[in-house]
Write a protein that holds these residues in place. Structure first.
Motif, PDB file in Angstrom:
ATOM      1  N   THR A  79       0.829  -1.208   0.000  1.00 39.04           N
ATOM      2  CA  THR A  79       0.000   0.000   0.000  1.00 39.04           C
ATOM      3  C   THR A  79       0.862   1.257   0.000  1.00 39.04           C
ATOM      4  OG1 THR A  79      -0.115   0.205   2.412  1.00 39.04           O
ATOM      5  CG2 THR A  79      -1.759  -1.206   1.336  1.00 39.04           C
ATOM      6  N   SER A  91     -15.250  -3.754  -0.773  1.00 33.92           N
ATOM      7  CA  SER A  91     -16.540  -3.068  -0.819  1.00 33.92           C
ATOM      8  C   SER A  91     -17.419  -3.652  -1.917  1.00 33.92           C
ATOM      9  CB  SER A  91     -16.334  -1.572  -1.040  1.00 33.92           C
ATOM     10  OG  SER A  91     -15.985  -1.314  -2.392  1.00 33.92           O
ATOM     11  N   ALA A  95     -13.720  -2.171  -4.360  1.00 33.13           N
ATOM     12  CA  ALA A  95     -12.638  -1.372  -3.786  1.00 33.13           C
ATOM     13  C   ALA A  95     -12.014  -2.126  -2.618  1.00 33.13           C
ATOM     14  CB  ALA A  95     -13.169  -0.020  -3.316  1.00 33.13           C
ATOM     15  N   ILE A  97     -10.115  -2.111   0.885  1.00 31.58           N
ATOM     16  CA  ILE A  97     -10.054  -1.232   2.049  1.00 31.58           C
ATOM     17  C   ILE A  97      -9.130  -1.889   3.064  1.00 31.58           C
ATOM     18  CG2 ILE A  97     -11.381   0.028   3.765  1.00 31.58           C
ATOM     19  CD1 ILE A  97     -12.177   0.692   0.890  1.00 31.58           C
ATOM     20  N   ARG A 109      -7.090   2.861   0.589  1.00 34.18           N
ATOM     21  CA  ARG A 109      -8.170   2.464  -0.326  1.00 34.18           C
ATOM     22  C   ARG A 109      -7.611   2.367  -1.743  1.00 34.18           C
ATOM     23  NH1 ARG A 109     -12.037   5.711  -3.309  1.00 34.18           N
ATOM     24  NH2 ARG A 109     -14.020   4.593  -3.601  1.00 34.18           N
ATOM     25  N   SER A 110      -7.942   1.259  -2.421  1.00 36.61           N
ATOM     26  CA  SER A 110      -7.525   1.066  -3.806  1.00 36.61           C
ATOM     27  C   SER A 110      -8.730   0.712  -4.647  1.00 36.61           C
ATOM     28  CB  SER A 110      -6.476  -0.039  -3.908  1.00 36.61           C
ATOM     29  OG  SER A 110      -6.144  -0.288  -5.268  1.00 36.61           O
ATOM     30  N   TRP A 117      -2.889   3.430  -4.183  1.00 38.94           N
ATOM     31  CA  TRP A 117      -3.617   3.546  -2.925  1.00 38.94           C
ATOM     32  C   TRP A 117      -3.718   5.004  -2.510  1.00 38.94           C
ATOM     33  CZ3 TRP A 117      -5.614  -0.762  -0.422  1.00 38.94           C
ATOM     34  CH2 TRP A 117      -5.193  -2.008  -0.923  1.00 38.94           C
ATOM     35  N   THR A 120      -8.097   7.361   3.300  1.00 41.52           N
ATOM     36  CA  THR A 120      -9.436   7.801   3.645  1.00 41.52           C
ATOM     37  C   THR A 120      -9.580   7.709   5.151  1.00 41.52           C
ATOM     38  OG1 THR A 120     -11.811   7.410   3.305  1.00 41.52           O
ATOM     39  CG2 THR A 120     -10.404   5.491   3.263  1.00 41.52           C
ATOM     40  N   ASN A 184     -18.371   2.947  -0.705  1.00 43.27           N
ATOM     41  CA  ASN A 184     -17.159   2.186  -1.016  1.00 43.27           C
ATOM     42  C   ASN A 184     -15.899   2.793  -0.404  1.00 43.27           C
ATOM     43  OD1 ASN A 184     -18.421   0.166  -2.927  1.00 43.27           O
ATOM     44  ND2 ASN A 184     -18.942   2.068  -3.972  1.00 43.27           N
ATOM     45  N   GLY A 185     -16.050   3.392   0.769  1.00 44.49           N
ATOM     46  CA  GLY A 185     -14.907   3.902   1.509  1.00 44.49           C
ATOM     47  C   GLY A 185     -14.523   5.324   1.205  1.00 44.49           C
ATOM     48  N   SER A 186     -15.278   6.023   0.383  1.00 45.09           N
ATOM     49  CA  SER A 186     -14.941   7.420   0.090  1.00 45.09           C
ATOM     50  C   SER A 186     -15.180   8.317   1.298  1.00 45.09           C
ATOM     51  CB  SER A 186     -15.762   7.934  -1.101  1.00 45.09           C
ATOM     52  OG  SER A 186     -15.387   7.282  -2.286  1.00 45.09           O
TER      53      SER A 186
END
Length: 496
Positions: A79, A91, A95, A97, A109-110, A117, A120, A184-186
């Motif tokens: 990462t 996610s 994505a 996490i 996050r990717s 990466w 977040t 999705n982790g945003s």
């Protein structure tokens, strides 16, 4: 912080405080379509055909694939962010996490299969300035795609104003926060229970409720129940294991009840640090593993944690007050339960098809020839699909270890076909267990299946060198998978 972060005379915990009613709300959004196609997980990064991958049966029996078959390829990439005790979630749109990243206050996050990466973090969060103080734990609800990240908090967990190096002793606190993402982790919402009577070793898990006909409370606005269990009221010693539940998708939590101690406890010694993350089947039954002094158990609840029964786990090792947890569980989409543990440096798997009432004979499932198995983590997906990530070595005297995945698509078969692959060049191992003496420690690692339940991703810790003069270890998060081709047999279509 897990058992490796503790010693006799550890930090005193703050006195009992009522659960805070305040809540930073979770962003409103429709439930994500978790069964949609995964985007990022379709093109894994860092694939290396020279890393060893082997097909095998349990017991370490190597098998040769039929002519025209293709062996999976191991893929892994860093990462680029420092990390400690790690977990990983996938996610709804694929994505990746990875928790934690750079600090315990942020996540990597990717969206391109690990090729790149970014960081977040929740907008509302109680931060920590030291590693190994909050036991961060990230999961995805594969049914919906929603993400949940938890860690310990509390009024005295104010390491930012404490002298460097004091966090190990002064991080004691009540409380937890659960962060929820529907995009999705945003972005992340925060459920703040920073004065709840919990200390540490938080584990979050999610699944359907029991049928309404049972009288169990039903979720509102979200289909599944979110659970968080932690030591209570004190860090390390507990002596209890207290669980909370959320019926609104992680926006608010209420006490579900104690897993231990309860009237149903067996006459045994079951330290709270010897419990591990629970799982939930399609009927809303929860299962939590624990290693006690006389037996290992699966602790079962049919009423969202209001009451429990304890089922002995035959064949699994017992635990002591200082051994920590060994037994770990997973449940697939057909309600098959899987248990893994280590013994004598090897990795064992047992399967239950009747809700933990009986189990198959344990099978040794580690990659052929490896030993020193350390930090195993299991996940399950579609029926029969399980995967385990762990560190190990083919040299019994080795202290530096390689990361592995062992995976199968037919775990309920009498003779499953396993694939095991190294996520790094075994000539250049990536992990050493330094115990309490150095930081950050990898007290646990993790992995998860994508929403389809067929591709597994591992999230481990890669150490970049030995500890420096201050005991600090340079690390990076490290995420990998086994890439299967259409010509890779995934079930019994190989010679026995």
């Amino acid at each position: 912080m897990s058992l490796r972060g503790r010693s006799a005379g550890l930090r005193a915990s703050v006195g009992g405080a009522a659960v805070a009613a305040a809540l930073a709300s979770v962003p409103a959004a429709p439930v994500a379509g978790a069964r949609s196609s995964s985007t990022s997980s379709s093109t894994p990064s860092g694939c290396n055909a020279s890393w060893p991958v082997v097909a095998h049966r349990s017991g370490g029996t190597v098998i040769k694939l039929p002519a025209g078959s293709t062996m999976p390829v191991a893929c892994a990439a860093p990462t680029g962010y420092a990390t400690s005790e790690s977990t990983l979630a996938v996610s709804g749109n694929g994505a990746l996490i990875y928790s934690p990243a750079q600090t315990e206050n942020s996540i990597a996050r990717s969206v391109d299969g690990g090729a790149s990466w970014s960081l977040t973090r929740p907008a509302s969060e109680q931060p920590t300035a030291f590693w190994n103080t909050v036991d961060p734990d990230v999961i995805a609800d594969r049914r919906t795609g929603r993400l949940f990240w938890s860690h310990a908090t509390g009024p005295v967990r104010n390491e930012g104003s404490l002298p460097d190096g004091s966090g190990f002793w002064l991080a004691a606190a009540y409380g937890f926060q659960v962060y929820t993402s529907v995009d999705n982790g945003s972005s992340w919402g925060t459920a703040d229970y920073s004065t709840a009577p919990t200390g540490d070793w938080e584990k979050v898990f999610v699944g359907p409720p029991p049928p309404a006909s049972t009288g169990a409370a039903q979720p509102v606005g979200y289909p599944d129940v979110v659970y968080l269990c932690a030591n209570s009221p004190l860090e390390v010693s507990g002596p209890g294991r207290l669980c909370y539940k959320s019926l609104d998708g992680g926006a608010t939590f209420a006490i579900a009840g104690y897993t231990s101690p309860t009237a149903s406890n067996p006459p045994d010694v079951c330290p709270p640090l010897n419990f591990n993350a629970g799982v939930v089947d399609r009927n809303g039954t929860t299962y939590q593993p624990v290693d006690c002094e006389s037996s290992a158990y699966v602790v079962v609840s049919h009423d969202e944690g209001a009451s429990y029964s304890w089922i002995p786990m035959s064949g699994a090792p017992t635990g002591t007050p200082v051994s920590g947890t060994n037994l770990k569980l997973a449940v697939d989409d057909a309600d098959n339960l899987y248990a893994v543990w280590t013994a004598n440096g090897l990795l064992y798997l047992a399967v239950s098809r009747d809700h933990a009432h009986s189990w198959s004979a344990p099978k040794m499932v580690a990659s052929p020839g490896v030993t020193n198995v350390d930090r195993p983590a299991i996940a399950a997906g579609a029926p029969g699909h399980i995967a385990i990530t762990y560190y190990a070595s083919k040299d019994p005297s080795a202290q530096m270890l390689t990361a592995y995945i062992t995976q199968t698509a037919d775990a309920t078969d009498a003779q499953p076909l396993f694939y095991s692959g190294a996520l790094n060049d075994p000539a250049h191992p990536i992990f050493h267990d330094y115990g309490l003496s150095d930081s950050p420690r990898a007290d646990f690692v993790g992995g998860a299946f994508d929403s389809a339940g067929t591709r597994f991703w591992a999230g481990v810790v890669k150490q970049l060198g030995p500890p420096d003069s201050s005991g600090y270890i340079q690390t990076t998060g490290y995420v990998g998978t086994l890439r299967f081709a259409s010509s890779t047999p995934v079930r019994r279509a190989v010679p026995r």
